[in-house]
Design a protein around this motif. Structure first.
Motif, short mmCIF file in Angstrom:
data_model
loop_
_atom_site.label_atom_id
_atom_site.label_comp_id
_atom_site.label_asym_id
_atom_site.label_seq_id
_atom_site.Cartn_x
_atom_site.Cartn_y
_atom_site.Cartn_z
N GLY A 1 -11.88 -10.44 1.94
CA GLY A 1 -12.28 -9.96 0.63
C GLY A 1 -12.22 -10.99 -0.48
N THR B 1 -5.25 -10.40 -6.15
CA THR B 1 -4.90 -9.09 -5.60
C THR B 1 -6.16 -8.48 -5.00
OG1 THR B 1 -3.16 -8.79 -7.24
CG2 THR B 1 -3.96 -6.81 -6.14
N ILE B 2 -6.05 -8.04 -3.75
CA ILE B 2 -7.18 -7.40 -3.06
C ILE B 2 -6.71 -6.03 -2.59
CG2 ILE B 2 -8.79 -7.54 -1.12
CD1 ILE B 2 -8.37 -10.62 -1.23
N ASN B 3 -7.37 -5.00 -3.09
CA ASN B 3 -7.00 -3.62 -2.75
C ASN B 3 -5.51 -3.36 -2.95
OD1 ASN B 3 -9.67 -2.96 -2.02
ND2 ASN B 3 -9.35 -3.76 0.04
N GLY B 4 -4.96 -3.87 -4.04
CA GLY B 4 -3.57 -3.64 -4.38
C GLY B 4 -2.58 -4.54 -3.65
#
Length: 166
Positions: free
Chosen positions: A81, A62-65
């Motif tokens: 990311g 998970t990246i930034n949600g």
């Protein structure tokens, strides 16, 4: 910044953390199997940090949600990311090092009317902030439904076969 004494705090000579973390992108494309120059938009993928998680479909990255990404009109998605595969805790790592990270991309879904040619997870690495490895998938259009003409939803075709009397 860590200040080990009042003197360090007063003089601004604290100890700074020098650890470096590097982050970069990984890319996925989906093209039509019968014409690899034609992209498929709307294909959805997840990314996993281990092959075990990828094959079990558990613990997606998970990246930034965000834990699912979809291809654009060009059949491409770029996931930014992700930690560099070969750079951990400020040190370069060999592929044999347990801290080296392959990323595993898993197809989740395609738009109506499409099916995957191969739905197996693919592994890739991240080793640049600007350039990226691209993992390629193929999809094929499902045949049109002969009863309704709707794309990609073949229905049952009922008919009869004459059996000659003997």
């Amino acid at each position: 910044v860590l200040y080990p004494s009042k003197y360090a705090l007063d003089t601004g000579t604290g100890v700074r953390d020098g650890a470096i973390t590097k982050w970069g992108p990984l890319s996925v494309t989906v093209m039509q199997s019968d014409d690899p120059s034609r992209p498929v938009a709307g294909a959805v993928f997840e990314v996993y940090a281990t092959p075990q998680d990828a094959f079990a479909r558990r613990n997606p990255v998970t990246i930034n949600g965000v834990s699912r990404w979809a291809t654009d009109d060009q059949g491409r998605l770029i996931i930014n990311g992700l930690r560099f595969s070969e750079f951990v805790n400020g040190l370069d790592r060999e592929t044999s090092d347990p801290l080296f990270r392959d990323y595993w991309v898993v197809p989740v879904s395609l738009p109506d009317g499409w099916s995957w040619v191969d739905q197996q997870p693919l592994s890739g690495i991240v080793n640049s902030e600007l350039e990226y490895q691209t993992l390629d998938y193929l999809a094929e259009q499902k045949p049109d439904d002969p009863d309704t003409g709707e794309p990609g939803r073949p229905g049952l075709v009922f008919g009869w076969i004459p059996i000659p009397w003997i």
